[in-house]
Design a protein around this motif. Structure first.
Motif, PDB file in Angstrom:
ATOM      1  N   SER A 179       0.886  -1.241   0.019  1.00  0.00           N
ATOM      2  CA  SER A 179       0.016  -0.147   0.043  1.00  0.00           C
ATOM      3  C   SER A 179       0.902   1.427   0.046  1.00  0.00           C
ATOM      4  O   SER A 179       1.216   1.752   1.072  1.00  0.00           O
ATOM      5  CB  SER A 179      -1.030   0.083   1.282  1.00  0.00           C
ATOM      6  OG  SER A 179      -1.661   1.208   1.504  1.00  0.00           O
ATOM      7  N   PRO A 180       1.091   1.825  -1.217  1.00  0.00           N
ATOM      8  CA  PRO A 180       1.722   3.270  -1.093  1.00  0.00           C
ATOM      9  C   PRO A 180       1.178   4.225  -0.320  1.00  0.00           C
ATOM     10  O   PRO A 180       2.035   4.882   0.490  1.00  0.00           O
ATOM     11  CB  PRO A 180       1.958   3.644  -2.775  1.00  0.00           C
ATOM     12  CG  PRO A 180       1.551   2.140  -3.470  1.00  0.00           C
ATOM     13  CD  PRO A 180       0.710   1.542  -2.406  1.00  0.00           C
ATOM     14  N   ALA A 181      -0.181   4.303  -0.107  1.00  0.00           N
ATOM     15  CA  ALA A 181      -0.536   5.391   0.664  1.00  0.00           C
ATOM     16  C   ALA A 181      -0.228   4.930   2.166  1.00  0.00           C
ATOM     17  O   ALA A 181      -0.174   6.070   3.017  1.00  0.00           O
ATOM     18  CB  ALA A 181      -2.210   5.176   0.627  1.00  0.00           C
ATOM     19  N   ALA A 182      -0.290   3.752   2.590  1.00  0.00           N
ATOM     20  CA  ALA A 182       0.097   3.503   4.214  1.00  0.00           C
ATOM     21  C   ALA A 182       1.535   3.819   4.407  1.00  0.00           C
ATOM     22  O   ALA A 182       1.697   4.336   5.749  1.00  0.00           O
ATOM     23  CB  ALA A 182       0.065   2.098   4.286  1.00  0.00           C
ATOM     24  N   MET A 183       2.337   4.342   3.366  1.00  0.00           N
ATOM     25  CA  MET A 183       3.616   4.697   3.930  1.00  0.00           C
ATOM     26  C   MET A 183       3.657   6.043   4.536  1.00  0.00           C
ATOM     27  O   MET A 183       4.609   6.419   5.053  1.00  0.00           O
ATOM     28  CB  MET A 183       4.794   4.496   2.699  1.00  0.00           C
ATOM     29  CG  MET A 183       5.357   3.236   2.610  1.00  0.00           C
ATOM     30  SD  MET A 183       6.134   2.619   4.037  1.00  0.00           S
ATOM     31  CE  MET A 183       7.219   3.765   4.327  1.00  0.00           C
ATOM     32  N   ILE A 184       2.585   6.817   4.405  1.00  0.00           N
ATOM     33  CA  ILE A 184       2.612   8.208   4.989  1.00  0.00           C
ATOM     34  C   ILE A 184       2.721   8.043   6.421  1.00  0.00           C
ATOM     35  O   ILE A 184       2.936   9.059   7.163  1.00  0.00           O
ATOM     36  CB  ILE A 184       1.281   8.787   4.414  1.00  0.00           C
ATOM     37  CG1 ILE A 184       1.547  10.424   4.763  1.00  0.00           C
ATOM     38  CG2 ILE A 184       0.114   8.567   4.951  1.00  0.00           C
ATOM     39  CD1 ILE A 184       0.686  11.359   3.984  1.00  0.00           C
ATOM     40  N   PRO A 194      -6.630   2.107   8.453  1.00  0.00           N
ATOM     41  CA  PRO A 194      -7.235   2.447   7.282  1.00  0.00           C
ATOM     42  C   PRO A 194      -6.989   2.029   6.130  1.00  0.00           C
ATOM     43  O   PRO A 194      -7.418   2.084   4.750  1.00  0.00           O
ATOM     44  CB  PRO A 194      -6.670   4.194   7.436  1.00  0.00           C
ATOM     45  CG  PRO A 194      -6.649   4.217   8.796  1.00  0.00           C
ATOM     46  CD  PRO A 194      -5.934   2.913   9.357  1.00  0.00           C
ATOM     47  N   TYR A 195      -5.692   1.289   5.992  1.00  0.00           N
ATOM     48  CA  TYR A 195      -5.180   0.530   4.677  1.00  0.00           C
ATOM     49  C   TYR A 195      -5.448  -0.632   4.474  1.00  0.00           C
ATOM     50  O   TYR A 195      -4.777  -1.292   3.438  1.00  0.00           O
ATOM     51  CB  TYR A 195      -3.668   1.215   4.511  1.00  0.00           C
ATOM     52  CG  TYR A 195      -3.365   2.609   4.974  1.00  0.00           C
ATOM     53  CD1 TYR A 195      -3.635   3.491   3.909  1.00  0.00           C
ATOM     54  CD2 TYR A 195      -2.956   3.071   6.174  1.00  0.00           C
ATOM     55  CE1 TYR A 195      -3.350   4.949   4.090  1.00  0.00           C
ATOM     56  CE2 TYR A 195      -2.871   4.425   6.521  1.00  0.00           C
ATOM     57  CZ  TYR A 195      -3.228   5.517   5.365  1.00  0.00           C
ATOM     58  OH  TYR A 195      -2.819   6.479   5.986  1.00  0.00           O
ATOM     59  N   MET A 196      -5.921  -1.328   5.509  1.00  0.00           N
ATOM     60  CA  MET A 196      -6.009  -2.649   5.453  1.00  0.00           C
ATOM     61  C   MET A 196      -6.816  -3.454   4.291  1.00  0.00           C
ATOM     62  O   MET A 196      -6.494  -4.365   3.579  1.00  0.00           O
ATOM     63  CB  MET A 196      -6.663  -3.347   6.838  1.00  0.00           C
ATOM     64  CG  MET A 196      -5.799  -3.119   8.118  1.00  0.00           C
ATOM     65  SD  MET A 196      -4.157  -4.033   7.826  1.00  0.00           S
ATOM     66  CE  MET A 196      -3.287  -3.503   9.306  1.00  0.00           C
ATOM     67  N   LYS A 197      -8.164  -2.506   4.147  1.00  0.00           N
ATOM     68  CA  LYS A 197      -8.844  -3.086   2.979  1.00  0.00           C
ATOM     69  C   LYS A 197      -8.338  -3.141   1.552  1.00  0.00           C
ATOM     70  O   LYS A 197      -8.368  -4.070   0.752  1.00  0.00           O
ATOM     71  CB  LYS A 197     -10.274  -2.326   2.909  1.00  0.00           C
ATOM     72  CG  LYS A 197     -11.180  -2.415   4.283  1.00  0.00           C
ATOM     73  CD  LYS A 197     -12.413  -1.786   3.955  1.00  0.00           C
ATOM     74  CE  LYS A 197     -13.349  -1.898   5.069  1.00  0.00           C
ATOM     75  NZ  LYS A 197     -14.464  -1.012   5.162  1.00  0.00           N
ATOM     76  N   GLU A 198      -7.457  -2.107   1.328  1.00  0.00           N
ATOM     77  CA  GLU A 198      -6.733  -2.060  -0.077  1.00  0.00           C
ATOM     78  C   GLU A 198      -5.705  -2.950  -0.179  1.00  0.00           C
ATOM     79  O   GLU A 198      -5.118  -3.240  -1.262  1.00  0.00           O
ATOM     80  CB  GLU A 198      -6.488  -0.559  -0.194  1.00  0.00           C
ATOM     81  CG  GLU A 198      -5.287   0.013   0.566  1.00  0.00           C
ATOM     82  CD  GLU A 198      -5.098   1.183   0.198  1.00  0.00           C
ATOM     83  OE1 GLU A 198      -5.898   2.201   0.307  1.00  0.00           O
ATOM     84  OE2 GLU A 198      -3.823   1.800   0.472  1.00  0.00           O
ATOM     85  N   SER A 199      -4.956  -3.468   1.109  1.00  0.00           N
ATOM     86  CA  SER A 199      -3.713  -4.136   0.849  1.00  0.00           C
ATOM     87  C   SER A 199      -3.783  -5.502   1.082  1.00  0.00           C
ATOM     88  O   SER A 199      -2.819  -6.488   0.859  1.00  0.00           O
ATOM     89  CB  SER A 199      -2.667  -3.632   2.117  1.00  0.00           C
ATOM     90  OG  SER A 199      -3.034  -3.452   3.240  1.00  0.00           O
TER      91      SER A 199
END
Length: 156
Positions: free
Chosen positions: A93-98, A127-132
Protein backbone atom coordinates in the motif's frame (compact mmCIF):
# COMPACT_ATOMS: atom_id res chain seq x y z
CA UNK A 1 -4.44 46.11 35.89
CA UNK A 2 -2.84 44.88 32.65
CA UNK A 3 0.31 43.49 34.38
CA UNK A 4 -1.89 41.59 36.84
CA UNK A 5 -4.01 40.14 34.03
CA UNK A 6 -0.89 39.16 32.10
CA UNK A 7 0.60 37.47 35.19
CA UNK A 8 -2.64 35.56 35.82
CA UNK A 9 -2.86 34.37 32.22
CA UNK A 10 0.80 33.32 32.25
CA UNK A 11 0.28 31.34 35.47
CA UNK A 12 -2.87 29.73 34.08
CA UNK A 13 -1.11 28.69 30.86
CA UNK A 14 1.92 27.38 32.73
CA UNK A 15 -0.29 25.38 35.08
CA UNK A 16 -2.23 23.90 32.15
CA UNK A 17 1.00 22.95 30.38
CA UNK A 18 2.36 21.20 33.46
CA UNK A 19 -0.84 19.48 34.57
CA UNK A 20 -1.71 17.51 31.48
CA UNK A 21 -0.70 13.88 31.17
CA UNK A 22 -1.30 11.54 28.27
CA UNK A 23 -4.59 9.78 28.90
CA UNK A 24 -5.24 6.27 27.60
CA UNK A 25 -7.24 6.29 24.37
CA UNK A 26 -8.20 3.88 21.60
CA UNK A 27 -5.20 2.49 19.76
CA UNK A 28 -2.64 3.92 22.19
CA UNK A 29 -0.32 2.30 24.68
CA UNK A 30 0.51 4.61 27.60
CA UNK A 31 3.23 3.47 30.01
CA UNK A 32 4.00 5.45 33.14
CA UNK A 33 7.50 5.06 34.56
CA UNK A 34 9.54 6.21 37.51
CA UNK A 35 12.32 7.34 35.16
CA UNK A 36 13.17 10.92 34.33
CA UNK A 37 12.54 12.18 30.83
CA UNK A 38 16.27 12.13 30.06
CA UNK A 39 16.66 8.53 31.24
CA UNK A 40 13.54 7.23 29.51
CA UNK A 41 14.51 8.89 26.25
CA UNK A 42 18.02 7.41 26.42
CA UNK A 43 16.64 3.96 27.24
CA UNK A 44 14.13 4.24 24.38
CA UNK A 45 16.92 5.02 21.92
CA UNK A 46 18.93 2.03 23.15
CA UNK A 47 15.89 -0.27 22.93
CA UNK A 48 15.15 0.87 19.37
CA UNK A 49 18.67 -0.05 18.22
CA UNK A 50 18.69 -3.31 20.17
CA UNK A 51 15.46 -4.36 18.42
CA UNK A 52 16.86 -3.67 14.94
CA UNK A 53 14.80 -0.58 14.26
CA UNK A 54 16.06 2.89 13.44
CA UNK A 55 15.35 6.36 14.74
CA UNK A 56 14.18 8.18 11.64
CA UNK A 57 12.95 11.45 13.17
CA UNK A 58 13.00 13.33 16.46
CA UNK A 59 11.13 16.46 17.39
CA UNK A 60 10.05 18.33 20.47
CA UNK A 61 9.09 21.91 21.23
CA UNK A 62 10.79 22.21 24.63
CA UNK A 63 14.08 23.73 23.46
CA UNK A 64 12.47 26.17 21.04
CA UNK A 65 9.95 27.20 23.69
CA UNK A 66 12.77 27.81 26.15
CA UNK A 67 14.54 30.02 23.60
CA UNK A 68 11.32 32.07 23.49
CA UNK A 69 11.25 32.35 27.28
CA UNK A 70 8.50 29.75 27.77
CA UNK A 71 9.01 26.82 30.11
CA UNK A 72 7.11 23.65 29.24
CA UNK A 73 7.57 20.04 30.31
CA UNK A 74 10.12 17.99 28.42
CA UNK A 75 8.65 16.03 25.54
CA UNK A 76 10.05 14.32 22.50
CA UNK A 77 8.47 12.54 19.56
CA UNK A 78 10.72 9.79 18.20
CA UNK A 79 9.89 8.32 14.79
CA UNK A 80 10.92 4.67 14.52
CA UNK A 81 11.00 2.34 11.52
CA UNK A 82 13.33 0.29 9.37
CA UNK A 83 13.85 -0.23 5.67
CA UNK A 84 12.78 -3.86 5.64
CA UNK A 85 9.29 -2.97 6.90
CA UNK A 86 9.19 0.11 4.66
CA UNK A 87 9.86 -1.84 1.46
CA UNK A 88 7.31 -4.54 2.33
CA UNK A 89 4.59 -2.06 3.30
CA UNK A 90 5.23 0.11 0.26
CA UNK A 91 4.68 -2.92 -1.97
CA UNK A 92 1.30 -3.55 -0.32
CA UNK A 93 0.00 0.00 0.00
CA UNK A 94 1.90 3.08 -1.19
CA UNK A 95 -0.62 5.23 0.69
CA UNK A 96 0.16 3.49 4.00
CA UNK A 97 3.75 4.71 3.90
CA UNK A 98 2.58 8.18 4.89
CA UNK A 99 2.26 6.70 8.40
CA UNK A 100 5.94 5.79 8.61
CA UNK A 101 7.81 6.30 10.77
CA UNK A 102 5.58 5.29 13.64
CA UNK A 103 6.18 7.47 16.65
CA UNK A 104 6.95 7.01 20.31
CA UNK A 105 6.17 9.99 22.55
CA UNK A 106 8.18 10.62 25.72
CA UNK A 107 6.57 13.17 28.03
CA UNK A 108 7.61 14.63 31.36
CA UNK A 109 5.05 14.46 34.15
CA UNK A 110 4.54 17.17 36.80
CA UNK A 111 6.31 14.99 39.42
CA UNK A 112 9.47 14.71 37.26
CA UNK A 113 8.81 11.17 36.02
CA UNK A 114 8.23 10.38 32.37
CA UNK A 115 5.60 8.56 30.34
CA UNK A 116 6.13 6.60 27.14
CA UNK A 117 3.23 6.53 24.69
CA UNK A 118 2.65 5.29 21.18
CA UNK A 119 -0.09 4.35 18.78
CA UNK A 120 0.06 0.65 17.98
CA UNK A 121 1.17 -0.04 14.41
CA UNK A 122 -2.02 -2.07 13.81
CA UNK A 123 -4.06 0.98 14.77
CA UNK A 124 -1.95 3.28 12.60
CA UNK A 125 -2.19 1.04 9.53
CA UNK A 126 -5.84 0.03 10.00
CA UNK A 127 -7.20 2.51 7.41
CA UNK A 128 -5.14 0.77 4.71
CA UNK A 129 -6.04 -2.84 5.48
CA UNK A 130 -8.91 -3.16 2.99
CA UNK A 131 -6.80 -2.05 0.03
CA UNK A 132 -3.75 -4.13 0.92
CA UNK A 133 -5.07 -7.49 2.05
CA UNK A 134 -3.97 -9.67 4.96
CA UNK A 135 -0.23 -9.19 4.43
CA UNK A 136 -0.35 -5.64 5.79
CA UNK A 137 -2.14 -6.89 8.87
CA UNK A 138 0.59 -9.49 9.38
CA UNK A 139 3.30 -6.83 9.08
CA UNK A 140 1.43 -4.50 11.42
CA UNK A 141 1.15 -7.27 13.99
CA UNK A 142 4.89 -7.93 13.69
CA UNK A 143 5.43 -4.23 14.30
CA UNK A 144 3.02 -4.33 17.27
CA UNK A 145 5.23 -7.00 18.83
CA UNK A 146 8.42 -5.12 18.05
CA UNK A 147 7.07 -1.83 19.43
CA UNK A 148 5.82 -3.55 22.61
CA UNK A 149 9.25 -5.11 23.09
CA UNK A 150 10.95 -1.74 22.60
CA UNK A 151 8.55 -0.07 25.05
CA UNK A 152 9.05 -2.75 27.71
CA UNK A 153 12.83 -2.55 27.37
CA UNK A 154 12.74 1.24 27.63
CA UNK A 155 10.47 1.09 30.69
CA UNK A 156 12.60 -1.45 32.59
Amino acid sequence: MKPILTACLTLLCATALHAQSIAPRDGWVVITTEKTHVDLLADLKTAVKTNKMGIVTQAGPTGAAKARGITIPQNRVVGVFNNDFAVKILALSPAAMIEAPIRFYVTEEPDGTATLSYKTPSFVFDPYMKESGPNLQTLAQELDTRFATIAEAARD
